[in-house]
Design a protein around this motif. Structure first.
Motif, mmCIF file in Angstrom:
data_model
loop_
_atom_site.group_PDB
_atom_site.id
_atom_site.type_symbol
_atom_site.label_atom_id
_atom_site.label_comp_id
_atom_site.label_asym_id
_atom_site.label_seq_id
_atom_site.Cartn_x
_atom_site.Cartn_y
_atom_site.Cartn_z
ATOM 1 N N ALA A 343 72.880 45.279 1.851
ATOM 2 C CA ALA A 343 73.430 45.869 3.084
ATOM 3 C C ALA A 343 74.113 44.793 3.935
ATOM 4 C CB ALA A 343 72.322 46.551 3.877
ATOM 5 N N ALA A 344 73.504 43.617 4.029
ATOM 6 C CA ALA A 344 74.073 42.525 4.826
ATOM 7 C C ALA A 344 75.419 42.078 4.265
ATOM 8 C CB ALA A 344 73.098 41.351 4.870
ATOM 9 N N LEU A 345 75.501 41.954 2.945
ATOM 10 C CA LEU A 345 76.741 41.516 2.307
ATOM 11 C C LEU A 345 77.869 42.516 2.559
ATOM 12 C CD1 LEU A 345 78.317 39.619 0.435
ATOM 13 C CD2 LEU A 345 77.433 40.933 -1.508
ATOM 14 N N ILE A 346 77.566 43.804 2.371
ATOM 15 C CA ILE A 346 78.592 44.838 2.574
ATOM 16 C C ILE A 346 78.991 44.904 4.043
ATOM 17 C CG2 ILE A 346 79.107 47.305 2.353
ATOM 18 C CD1 ILE A 346 77.107 47.386 0.025
ATOM 19 N N ARG A 347 78.028 44.737 4.933
ATOM 20 C CA ARG A 347 78.317 44.739 6.377
ATOM 21 C C ARG A 347 79.316 43.638 6.733
ATOM 22 N NH1 ARG A 347 78.476 46.211 11.897
ATOM 23 N NH2 ARG A 347 77.361 44.701 13.170
ATOM 24 N N VAL A 348 79.093 42.431 6.221
ATOM 25 C CA VAL A 348 79.991 41.315 6.526
ATOM 26 C C VAL A 348 81.378 41.582 5.959
ATOM 27 C CG1 VAL A 348 80.435 38.870 6.072
ATOM 28 C CG2 VAL A 348 78.137 39.617 6.709
ATOM 29 N N LEU A 349 81.441 42.188 4.767
ATOM 30 C CA LEU A 349 82.726 42.444 4.129
ATOM 31 C C LEU A 349 83.497 43.586 4.784
ATOM 32 C CD1 LEU A 349 81.732 42.095 0.368
ATOM 33 C CD2 LEU A 349 83.110 40.500 1.704
ATOM 34 N N LEU A 350 82.781 44.667 5.149
ATOM 35 C CA LEU A 350 83.443 45.877 5.630
ATOM 36 C C LEU A 350 83.412 46.045 7.144
ATOM 37 C CD1 LEU A 350 82.473 48.639 3.038
ATOM 38 C CD2 LEU A 350 84.555 47.300 3.175
ATOM 39 N N GLY A 351 82.410 45.488 7.805
ATOM 40 C CA GLY A 351 82.326 45.613 9.257
ATOM 41 C C GLY A 351 81.490 46.769 9.748
ATOM 42 N N SER A 352 81.499 47.879 9.026
ATOM 43 C CA SER A 352 80.767 49.067 9.475
ATOM 44 C C SER A 352 79.320 49.038 9.015
ATOM 45 C CB SER A 352 81.445 50.334 8.946
ATOM 46 O OG SER A 352 80.631 51.466 9.156
ATOM 47 N N SER A 353 78.378 49.122 9.968
ATOM 48 C CA SER A 353 76.962 49.154 9.601
ATOM 49 C C SER A 353 76.614 50.456 8.893
ATOM 50 C CB SER A 353 76.089 48.975 10.847
ATOM 51 O OG SER A 353 76.326 50.014 11.776
ATOM 52 N N THR A 354 77.255 51.554 9.307
ATOM 53 C CA THR A 354 76.979 52.850 8.683
ATOM 54 C C THR A 354 77.390 52.851 7.215
ATOM 55 O OG1 THR A 354 77.284 54.014 10.783
ATOM 56 C CG2 THR A 354 77.464 55.330 8.782
ATOM 57 N N ILE A 355 78.596 52.390 6.933
ATOM 58 C CA ILE A 355 79.069 52.352 5.548
ATOM 59 C C ILE A 355 78.238 51.376 4.721
ATOM 60 C CG2 ILE A 355 81.037 51.786 4.066
ATOM 61 C CD1 ILE A 355 82.865 52.714 6.314
ATOM 62 N N ALA A 356 77.867 50.253 5.317
ATOM 63 C CA ALA A 356 77.041 49.272 4.598
ATOM 64 C C ALA A 356 75.715 49.882 4.166
ATOM 65 C CB ALA A 356 76.798 48.049 5.484
ATOM 66 N N ALA A 357 75.078 50.608 5.075
ATOM 67 C CA ALA A 357 73.796 51.234 4.755
ATOM 68 C C ALA A 357 73.954 52.301 3.681
ATOM 69 C CB ALA A 357 73.189 51.838 6.027
ATOM 70 N N LEU A 358 74.981 53.129 3.799
ATOM 71 C CA LEU A 358 75.168 54.229 2.859
ATOM 72 C C LEU A 358 75.561 53.734 1.473
ATOM 73 C CD1 LEU A 358 77.037 56.734 5.196
ATOM 74 C CD2 LEU A 358 74.638 56.788 4.504
ATOM 75 N N MET A 359 76.371 52.689 1.407
ATOM 76 C CA MET A 359 76.715 52.118 0.103
ATOM 77 C C MET A 359 75.505 51.494 -0.567
ATOM 78 S SD MET A 359 80.464 50.293 0.394
ATOM 79 C CE MET A 359 80.317 49.675 -1.290
ATOM 80 N N THR A 360 74.637 50.882 0.231
ATOM 81 C CA THR A 360 73.469 50.198 -0.320
ATOM 82 C C THR A 360 72.533 51.169 -1.040
ATOM 83 O OG1 THR A 360 73.585 48.536 1.428
ATOM 84 C CG2 THR A 360 71.499 48.717 0.257
ATOM 85 N N VAL A 361 72.440 52.399 -0.533
ATOM 86 C CA VAL A 361 71.566 53.384 -1.162
ATOM 87 C C VAL A 361 71.939 53.586 -2.619
ATOM 88 C CG1 VAL A 361 70.836 55.800 -1.149
ATOM 89 C CG2 VAL A 361 71.079 54.581 0.987
ATOM 90 N N GLY A 362 73.243 53.647 -2.915
ATOM 91 C CA GLY A 362 73.677 53.842 -4.291
ATOM 92 C C GLY A 362 73.213 52.741 -5.218
ATOM 93 N N PHE A 363 73.090 51.524 -4.688
ATOM 94 C CA PHE A 363 72.628 50.401 -5.499
ATOM 95 C C PHE A 363 71.106 50.342 -5.594
ATOM 96 C CE2 PHE A 363 76.791 48.901 -3.948
ATOM 97 C CZ PHE A 363 77.393 48.571 -5.147
ATOM 98 N N ILE A 364 70.440 50.664 -4.499
ATOM 99 C CA ILE A 364 68.998 50.419 -4.427
ATOM 100 C C ILE A 364 68.150 51.595 -4.920
ATOM 101 C CG2 ILE A 364 68.327 51.258 -2.121
ATOM 102 C CD1 ILE A 364 67.624 47.733 -3.543
ATOM 103 N N SER A 365 68.686 52.810 -4.907
ATOM 104 C CA SER A 365 67.907 53.984 -5.318
ATOM 105 C C SER A 365 67.287 53.844 -6.706
ATOM 106 C CB SER A 365 68.765 55.254 -5.263
ATOM 107 O OG SER A 365 69.069 55.586 -3.946
ATOM 108 N N PRO A 366 68.049 53.377 -7.728
ATOM 109 C CA PRO A 366 67.438 53.221 -9.054
ATOM 110 C C PRO A 366 66.274 52.239 -9.064
ATOM 111 C CG PRO A 366 69.838 53.092 -9.176
ATOM 112 C CD PRO A 366 69.472 53.029 -7.732
ATOM 113 N N VAL A 367 66.373 51.206 -8.261
ATOM 114 C CA VAL A 367 65.307 50.204 -8.190
ATOM 115 C C VAL A 367 64.054 50.805 -7.556
ATOM 116 C CG1 VAL A 367 64.671 47.930 -7.292
ATOM 117 C CG2 VAL A 367 67.017 48.377 -8.010
#
Length: 437
Positions: A343-367
């Protein structure tokens, strides 16, 4: 090949949002379709995946988010937030006025979305700054730290609520844990860190001098506090119930019913409609206009959440979730830390905290399914990571800079570092809680 597809889609999404300035909902939709085609999904299956992803995600939270937006807008328009600030300012006095504003940010941040809350808090902060000739950044930062934490960590805000749905977490329990994590994060990022910023003594622009409601236009203090805190009280009731034994089955069912997130928000809105609307001589038509405006404010956020859900579903049905799980597990990293880092990496790259959180779910759900990590704490960990280091690609960064009349260097030193402290303190709090619960 699948890992190349994953990396390509992630890079494409980042480029579309951050470089090409494509609206995030459209970017999610475009990347989802592109990913499905690369994965060889038949057209019918791809369309079904898009519809299922959007429907499952939005359908569960749309009522909660919209009701929360309506209540937040009513609290802002009625003057309840202004009344809360005035009451706390009188109670704390000039010496501790910073704490009064911090608590104001915490209370109204429980229902108001960040953008609305920011614009609402600014007149309250600047009224104190102009009246008592105090440093604006030093006085205002704690209140905005509280607002950021509530927005990023706690339901019923859109991002945490969407995470709750996708990770199958419990709203009441997440709210309970979130408040425990939020308090030290706010204290360190707000009052403690702001002490280092007293030498930033810029005067806010004249255009932002406050125009506040008069005392006779404000609702009563009790009604203002009660309306703002009622959703939290109702949601917490169900969590408290799970820790105690109640023999009366009828009472148990009633408490369980009103503490349901949808019902809790609806009950709070009905109460708010009366005590902040009808009782304040507002017509039903005036109140409904406020509510319609609130829906417009939140509509695009809901679409972005739906777009993220669509992309996640395409990843799942295309088999990418299994690839992600294997790859991330090979890192042998604690899942809560991993979720925070992504989430932190995506936040720095994209700027939006909402998008960072939502994108992270797609990566972390399988784990999550493999590691059995606590879903309530994962919501908070991802939320914390999504707050880190706001900078030039984040609209909140520019709001703070312009309203407080700062240079870029001063904005980095104040707002960006404050957000980073919130993120780090959030992770520390989550990891400590994980050792207990």
């Amino acid at each position: 090949m699948t890992i190349i597809i994953l990396l390509t889609c992630t890079l494409l999404l980042i480029l579309l949002v951050a470089w090409a300035n494509v609206q995030p909902f459209l970017a999610f939709l475009l990347v989802s379709i592109f990913a499905g085609l690369l994965l060889g999904m038949p057209a019918t299956r791809l369309v079904n995946a898009l519809q299922k992803g959007m429907g499952d995600t939005i359908g569960t939270l749309v009522t909660i988010v919209i009701l929360g937006a309506m209540l937040g807008k009513l609290i802002a328009e009625s003057g309840a937030a202004q009344q809360i600030a005035f009451v706390l300012a009188r109670a704390f006095g000039v010496k501790y006025i910073q704490w009064a504003l911090l608590i104001t940010g915490f209370i109204i941040g429980s229902t108001l979305f960040y953008g609305i809350g920011f614009v609402l808090l600014i007149p309250l902060i600047f009224s104190v700054v102009f009246e008592y000739k105090l440093p604006a950044v030093y006085i205002g930062l704690p209140a905005l730290a509280a607002l950021s934490v509530m927005h990023g960590f706690l339901p019923p805000h859109p991002s945490p609520t969407a995470l709750l749905v996708q990770l199958n977490a419990d709203m009441g329990l997440t709210l309970f844990y979130g408040i425990i994590v939020a308090i030290p994060a706010i204290l360190v990022a707000g009052p403690l860190y702001s002490r280092t910023l007293k030498n930033i003594n810029k005067v806010p622009r004249d255009i932002f001098r406050p125009k506040l409601l008069t005392t006779d236009q404000l609702p009563g203090a009790f009604n203002s506090f009660f309306a703002a805190l009622l959703p939290v009280l109702l949601l917490m009731t169900g969590t408290i119930l799970s820790f105690i034994s109640i023999s009366n089955e009828t009472l148990k069912k009633i408490i369980s019913f009103v503490s349901n997130p949808t019902i809790a928000m609806f009950v709070a809105l009905i109460v708010g409609t009366y005590i902040l609307g009808i009782k304040m001589k507002k017509s039903i038509r005036e109140i409904m206009i406020i509510y319609e405006s609130a829906v417009k404010d939140i509509a695009m956020i809901l679409l972005i959440i739906g777009g993220a859900g669509a992309m996640k579903q395409v990843f799942v049905e295309g088999g990418l979730d299994k690839v992600i799980a294997v790859y991330l597990q090979a890192l042998h990293m604690q899942p809560l830390i991993l979720g925070w880092l992504i989430a932190a990496l995506i936040r720095v790259l994209l700027g939006s905290s909402t998008i960072a959180a939502l994108m992270t779910v797609g990566f972390i759900s399988p784990v999550m399914t493999q590691s059995h990590a606590n879903p309530n704490l994962m919501v908070l960990s991802i939320g914390a990571g999504s707050m880190i280091f706001s900078h030039v690609n984040d609209s909140g960064f520019w709001l703070f800079k312009e309203y407080f009349n700062l240079t870029l260097k001063e904005t980095f030193r104040s707002f960006s570092i404050m957000e980073t402290i919130v993120a780090v303190m959030g992770l520390i709090g989550v990891l400590l809680l994980n050792m207990i619960v």
